[in-house]
Enzyme design. Structure first.
Site, PDB file in Angstrom:
ATOM      1  CG  ASP A  75      34.050  42.958  43.357  1.00 15.44           C
ATOM      2  OD1 ASP A  75      33.504  42.189  42.879  1.00 15.44           O
ATOM      3  OD2 ASP A  75      35.669  42.561  43.510  1.00 15.44           O
ATOM      4  CG  ASP A  80      38.652  45.792  46.449  1.00 11.35           C
ATOM      5  OD1 ASP A  80      38.732  46.483  46.652  1.00 11.35           O
ATOM      6  OD2 ASP A  80      38.926  44.773  46.002  1.00 11.35           O
TER       7      ASP A  80
END
Length: 328
Positions: free
Chosen positions: A201, A217
């Site tokens: 991502d 993340d």
């Protein structure tokens, strides 16, 4: 887990404080919530004025083994001197538990926003993506899934058929546009790539700047093509995107080779993300945070726009894909 636990309704501040105390961490500040819909993430300061971030994982999304694979990847990257936010270990464990929840503690690593129009920063990011993938190629995730059509297109299509969130009068047109988009992606998808461990991502919001990039993340880390971690950095018209892509790839290849066949997957991956993102909102609708933050999903104009967006992406998919200049 109960439905209320699934929706984090049983995750009270006292639960979080107790969980940290059991790891020897005494919170000397409040718990400041950070922007995260999927998990619950809080920043805090301990009695020594050190700043941390604690992440409570959404129950039923990833198994403990899948989260531990993500943690191990982050630790490997950190050992390879790649700037990532990696979890801290307590009694030899990075994945901790409290009242049925799984959580992890990270150092709080601030930074400025990554500048998407800054070519120098883009080169830095390209180099570090090369290093991330250099580490990612050593082995594959065994527990985490790979990017593919079933999870990103076919399963969401079933959900779109069943959901009551799409207004009944607009659902036939929306499903028709969805089917056309899926068919177009299927025509253009290929698996002629070396599947590797990805960030998964890597959009600009997951890159901070601290005298260089800091990648945060890894929650969506999975196996897939290298281009998945590159295409979300591109913006602007086709000419601008080609220039940006060449900038990233030139820097990337200082550390690991890039297969140019993967460029043809950019628009299919974009389409897959569109469909998957919408299904993600639908799947989380029982979480009170989602109706509160996505109220427009009940608006008919939203579904008309979404239908038009899918139709436009079909047109984009039919255009020739980006091509690098001959020197590449």
């Amino acid at each position: 887990m109960t439905d209320s636990a699934f929706n984090f309704q049983t995750l009270h501040p006292d639960t979080i404080m107790d969980a940290l105390f059991e790891q020897g961490i005494r919170v000397d500040s409040g718990l400041t919530p950070l922007n995260s819909f999927e998990n619950r993430v809080y920043q805090f300061q301990d009695e020594d004025r050190k700043r941390y971030v604690v992440k409570f994982y959404r129950p039923h999304r990833w198994s403990a083994e899948q989260i531990e694979e993500e943690h191990q990847y982050a630790i490997e990257l950190l050992a390879d001197e790649v700037p990532v936010a990696a979890p801290l270990s307590y009694s030899g464990k990075t994945l901790l538990r409290q009242q049925g929840f799984m959580f992890a503690v990270f150092p709080s690593l601030g930074g400025r926003q990554y500048e998407t129009d800054n070519i120098d920063q883009m080169e830095w990011v390209g180099r570090y993506l090369g290093r991330i993938h250099q580490t990612g190629r050593r082995k594959r995730f065994e527990k985490r899934p790979a990017i593919g059509l079933a999870e990103y297109l076919h399963e969401p299509r079933v959900l779109f058929e069943q959901t009551s969130l799409v207004p009944a009068a607009l659902k036939p047109a929306f499903l028709k546009a969805t089917d056309a988009l899926i068919a177009e992606v299927e025509l253009r998808w290929h698996d002629r790539f070396d599947s590797l461990r990805l960030h998964g991502d890597c959009h600009p919001g997951n890159i901070l700047w601290r005298d260089g990039p800091l990648f945060v993340d890894l929650d969506d880390a999975r196996n897939g093509p290298a281009i998945q971690d590159i295409w979300m950095l591109l913006n602007g018209d086709k000419a601008e995107q080609r220039m940006q892509l060449e900038t990233v790839i030139e820097a990337y290849e200082e550390f690991t080779p890039f297969e140019s066949d993967e460029i043809a997957l950019i628009e299919p991956l974009r389409a897959m993300r569109m469909v998957y993102y919408l299904a993600w909102i639908m799947r989380r609708w029982d979480d009170p945070a989602f109706p509160r933050n996505f109220p427009w999903i009940h608006e008919e104009d939203y579904w008309r726009r979404q239908t038009a967006t899918f139709t436009e992406q079909v047109r984009v998919l039919r255009e020739p894909p980006l091509k690098l200049t001959p020197m590449y």
